[in-house]
Design a protein around this motif. Structure first.
Motif, PDB file in Angstrom:
ATOM      1  N   ARG A  14      15.573   2.956  -0.434  1.00  0.00           N
ATOM      2  CA  ARG A  14      15.336   1.779  -0.575  1.00  0.00           C
ATOM      3  C   ARG A  14      14.302   1.621   0.249  1.00  0.00           C
ATOM      4  O   ARG A  14      14.147   0.533   0.993  1.00  0.00           O
ATOM      5  CB  ARG A  14      16.660   0.713   0.004  1.00  0.00           C
ATOM      6  N   SER A  15      13.281   2.459  -0.099  1.00  0.00           N
ATOM      7  CA  SER A  15      11.913   2.025   0.521  1.00  0.00           C
ATOM      8  C   SER A  15      10.933   2.607  -0.514  1.00  0.00           C
ATOM      9  O   SER A  15      11.213   3.286  -1.531  1.00  0.00           O
ATOM     10  CB  SER A  15      11.648   3.120   1.770  1.00  0.00           C
ATOM     11  N   TYR A  16       9.724   2.208  -0.450  1.00  0.00           N
ATOM     12  CA  TYR A  16       8.686   2.685  -1.305  1.00  0.00           C
ATOM     13  C   TYR A  16       7.910   3.834  -0.982  1.00  0.00           C
ATOM     14  O   TYR A  16       7.643   4.142   0.129  1.00  0.00           O
ATOM     15  CB  TYR A  16       7.503   1.290  -1.353  1.00  0.00           C
ATOM     16  N   THR A  17       7.574   4.580  -2.180  1.00  0.00           N
ATOM     17  CA  THR A  17       6.858   5.699  -2.042  1.00  0.00           C
ATOM     18  C   THR A  17       5.206   5.502  -2.623  1.00  0.00           C
ATOM     19  O   THR A  17       5.361   4.709  -3.680  1.00  0.00           O
ATOM     20  CB  THR A  17       7.415   6.870  -2.891  1.00  0.00           C
TER      21      THR A  17
ATOM     22  N   VAL B 156      -0.529   1.617  -5.105  1.00  0.00           N
ATOM     23  CA  VAL B 156       0.565   1.445  -5.825  1.00  0.00           C
ATOM     24  C   VAL B 156       1.724   2.269  -5.256  1.00  0.00           C
ATOM     25  O   VAL B 156       1.593   3.282  -4.831  1.00  0.00           O
ATOM     26  CB  VAL B 156       0.216   1.979  -7.282  1.00  0.00           C
ATOM     27  N   TYR B 157       2.909   1.518  -5.422  1.00  0.00           N
ATOM     28  CA  TYR B 157       4.129   1.944  -4.836  1.00  0.00           C
ATOM     29  C   TYR B 157       5.336   1.903  -5.621  1.00  0.00           C
ATOM     30  O   TYR B 157       5.470   0.900  -6.576  1.00  0.00           O
ATOM     31  CB  TYR B 157       4.620   1.089  -3.440  1.00  0.00           C
ATOM     32  N   ARG B 158       6.087   2.776  -5.537  1.00  0.00           N
ATOM     33  CA  ARG B 158       7.359   2.849  -6.612  1.00  0.00           C
ATOM     34  C   ARG B 158       8.619   2.921  -5.478  1.00  0.00           C
ATOM     35  O   ARG B 158       8.508   3.612  -4.600  1.00  0.00           O
ATOM     36  CB  ARG B 158       7.098   3.990  -7.514  1.00  0.00           C
ATOM     37  N   LEU B 159       9.648   2.175  -5.792  1.00  0.00           N
ATOM     38  CA  LEU B 159      10.859   2.175  -5.032  1.00  0.00           C
ATOM     39  C   LEU B 159      11.633   3.715  -5.229  1.00  0.00           C
ATOM     40  O   LEU B 159      11.831   4.212  -6.225  1.00  0.00           O
ATOM     41  CB  LEU B 159      11.818   1.127  -5.453  1.00  0.00           C
TER      42      LEU B 159
ATOM     43  N   ILE C 178      13.359  -4.149  -5.839  1.00  0.00           N
ATOM     44  CA  ILE C 178      12.149  -4.508  -6.616  1.00  0.00           C
ATOM     45  C   ILE C 178      11.457  -3.330  -6.839  1.00  0.00           C
ATOM     46  O   ILE C 178      11.114  -2.474  -6.032  1.00  0.00           O
ATOM     47  CB  ILE C 178      11.188  -5.732  -6.024  1.00  0.00           C
ATOM     48  N   PRO C 179      11.450  -2.758  -8.163  1.00  0.00           N
ATOM     49  CA  PRO C 179      11.230  -1.208  -8.351  1.00  0.00           C
ATOM     50  C   PRO C 179       9.473  -0.880  -8.083  1.00  0.00           C
ATOM     51  O   PRO C 179       9.257   0.258  -7.939  1.00  0.00           O
ATOM     52  CB  PRO C 179      11.449  -1.108  -9.891  1.00  0.00           C
ATOM     53  N   HIS C 180       8.899  -2.002  -8.294  1.00  0.00           N
ATOM     54  CA  HIS C 180       7.261  -1.598  -8.128  1.00  0.00           C
ATOM     55  C   HIS C 180       6.630  -2.579  -7.221  1.00  0.00           C
ATOM     56  O   HIS C 180       6.966  -3.927  -7.037  1.00  0.00           O
ATOM     57  CB  HIS C 180       6.448  -1.553  -9.556  1.00  0.00           C
ATOM     58  N   LEU C 181       5.717  -2.154  -6.487  1.00  0.00           N
ATOM     59  CA  LEU C 181       4.837  -3.048  -5.597  1.00  0.00           C
ATOM     60  C   LEU C 181       3.328  -2.442  -5.591  1.00  0.00           C
ATOM     61  O   LEU C 181       3.177  -1.506  -5.596  1.00  0.00           O
ATOM     62  CB  LEU C 181       5.212  -3.118  -4.138  1.00  0.00           C
ATOM     63  N   TRP C 182       2.319  -3.730  -5.473  1.00  0.00           N
ATOM     64  CA  TRP C 182       1.022  -3.339  -5.439  1.00  0.00           C
ATOM     65  C   TRP C 182       0.601  -4.075  -4.250  1.00  0.00           C
ATOM     66  O   TRP C 182       0.714  -5.166  -4.147  1.00  0.00           O
ATOM     67  CB  TRP C 182      -0.157  -3.601  -6.623  1.00  0.00           C
ATOM     68  N   LEU C 183      -0.238  -3.402  -3.486  1.00  0.00           N
ATOM     69  CA  LEU C 183      -0.886  -3.844  -1.974  1.00  0.00           C
ATOM     70  C   LEU C 183      -2.345  -3.981  -2.578  1.00  0.00           C
ATOM     71  O   LEU C 183      -2.986  -2.825  -2.784  1.00  0.00           O
ATOM     72  CB  LEU C 183      -0.704  -3.455  -0.768  1.00  0.00           C
ATOM     73  N   VAL C 184      -3.033  -4.896  -2.685  1.00  0.00           N
ATOM     74  CA  VAL C 184      -4.449  -5.212  -2.754  1.00  0.00           C
ATOM     75  C   VAL C 184      -5.226  -5.353  -1.410  1.00  0.00           C
ATOM     76  O   VAL C 184      -4.870  -6.538  -0.935  1.00  0.00           O
ATOM     77  CB  VAL C 184      -4.828  -6.183  -3.872  1.00  0.00           C
TER      78      VAL C 184
ATOM     79  N   ARG D 247       3.884  -4.678   5.949  1.00  0.00           N
ATOM     80  CA  ARG D 247       5.165  -4.272   6.345  1.00  0.00           C
ATOM     81  C   ARG D 247       6.310  -4.988   6.049  1.00  0.00           C
ATOM     82  O   ARG D 247       7.258  -4.417   5.398  1.00  0.00           O
ATOM     83  CB  ARG D 247       4.968  -4.292   7.907  1.00  0.00           C
ATOM     84  N   ARG D 248       6.368  -6.392   6.495  1.00  0.00           N
ATOM     85  CA  ARG D 248       7.681  -6.879   6.586  1.00  0.00           C
ATOM     86  C   ARG D 248       8.019  -7.064   4.886  1.00  0.00           C
ATOM     87  O   ARG D 248       9.338  -6.913   4.362  1.00  0.00           O
ATOM     88  CB  ARG D 248       7.574  -8.272   7.344  1.00  0.00           C
TER      89      ARG D 248
END
Length: 186
Positions: A153-156, A145-148, A127-133, A116-117
Motif C-alpha cells: 500500500r505504497s507507490y512505486t 508517475v507512480y503505481r500502487l 488509489i492505483p495511480h498518482l502523478w506528481l507534477v 509526502r502526506r
C-alpha cells in the motif's frame, strides 16, 4: 473553534464560508494558498489532453475533494474516475474507490503535503495511480508517475517525464507537456 478530535469528512459541506479548495487532512482544515501561473497552466494542459484522450468509462474531474476516510478529504488537482458511478450535479466529493488516477501539481507552499502526506493517504485508500507534477528551471514541467503496490500500500515510481508523457496506465495516454493553449481573441 475546531472539534477536540478534529473535523470529519462530512463537516466540509456544513462549515459556512470556507474558502474555495479547502481540504481536510488528518482532521485539520487546510486553506489553500493562491496558485501560481505554472500551476494553472499545468492544470489546463493536463485537463485538456486528458479530456481529449480519456476513454469511455473514465471521467476527468478537476479540483474536487475525494473522501479517503473519516478525517481525510483532500482535493487532488485532477482525477480520472470511474464514469459508471453516478454522481449528481450537486455532489461535492468523490469516493476513493472510484478514483483511478490522482494528479497533484506540486506548489512550494504545499510541497510536503503534495510529495509526502497526500501520496500516503492516496495509497492507503488504494488509489492505483498518482502523478506528481513539478516545475523545473523556469516553466519546464516534469511529471513523476507512480503505481500502487497493493501489497505494501505504497507507490512505486515508474518514471519521470519531460516534454512527453506516454503511458498505458491507467489507460493509453500520450500527453504533450510542451502544449500551450492558443490565445482566444475576437
Amino acid at each position: 473553534m475546531p472539534p477536540q478530535d478534529g473535523y470529519r469528512a462530512e463537516d466540509l459541506d456544513r462549515i459556512p464560508d470556507l474558502p474555495p479548495h479547502t481540504e481536510l487532512i488528518d482532521g485539520s482544515l487546510v486553506i489553500v494558498s493562491p496558485q501560481k501561473r505554472f500551476h494553472m497552466h499545468m492544470l489546463r494542459l493536463l485537463e485538456t489532453q486528458l479530456l481529449e484522450q480519456a476513454p469511455e468509462g473514465l471521467e476527468v474531474i478537476r479540483e474536487m475533494t475525494v473522501v479517503l476516510g473519516e478525517r481525510q478529504r483532500p482535493e487532488p488537482d485532477l482525477m480520472l474516475i470511474d464514469a459508471r458511478t453516478e454522481y449528481g450535479m450537486d455532489a461535492t466529493w468523490i469516493r476513493a474507490e472510484d478514483v483511478r488516477l490522482a494528479v497533484e501539481v506540486v506548489s512550494p507552499e504545499s510541497e510536503i503535503r503534495d510529495r509526502r502526506r497526500k501520496p500516503q493517504l492516496y495509497a492507503q485508500a488504494d488509489i492505483p495511480h498518482l502523478w506528481l507534477v513539478e516545475q523545473e528551471r523556469g516553466s519546464l514541467a516534469t511529471v513523476h508517475v507512480y503505481r500502487l503496490d497493493p501489497v505494501n500500500r505504497s507507490y512505486t515510481h515508474t518514471g519521470s517525464h519531460r516534454d512527453r508523457l506516454k503511458t498505458d496506465t491507467p489507460c493509453d495516454l500520450d500527453i504533450d507537456l510542451t502544449w500551450t493553449p492558443r490565445s482566444r481573441r475576437g
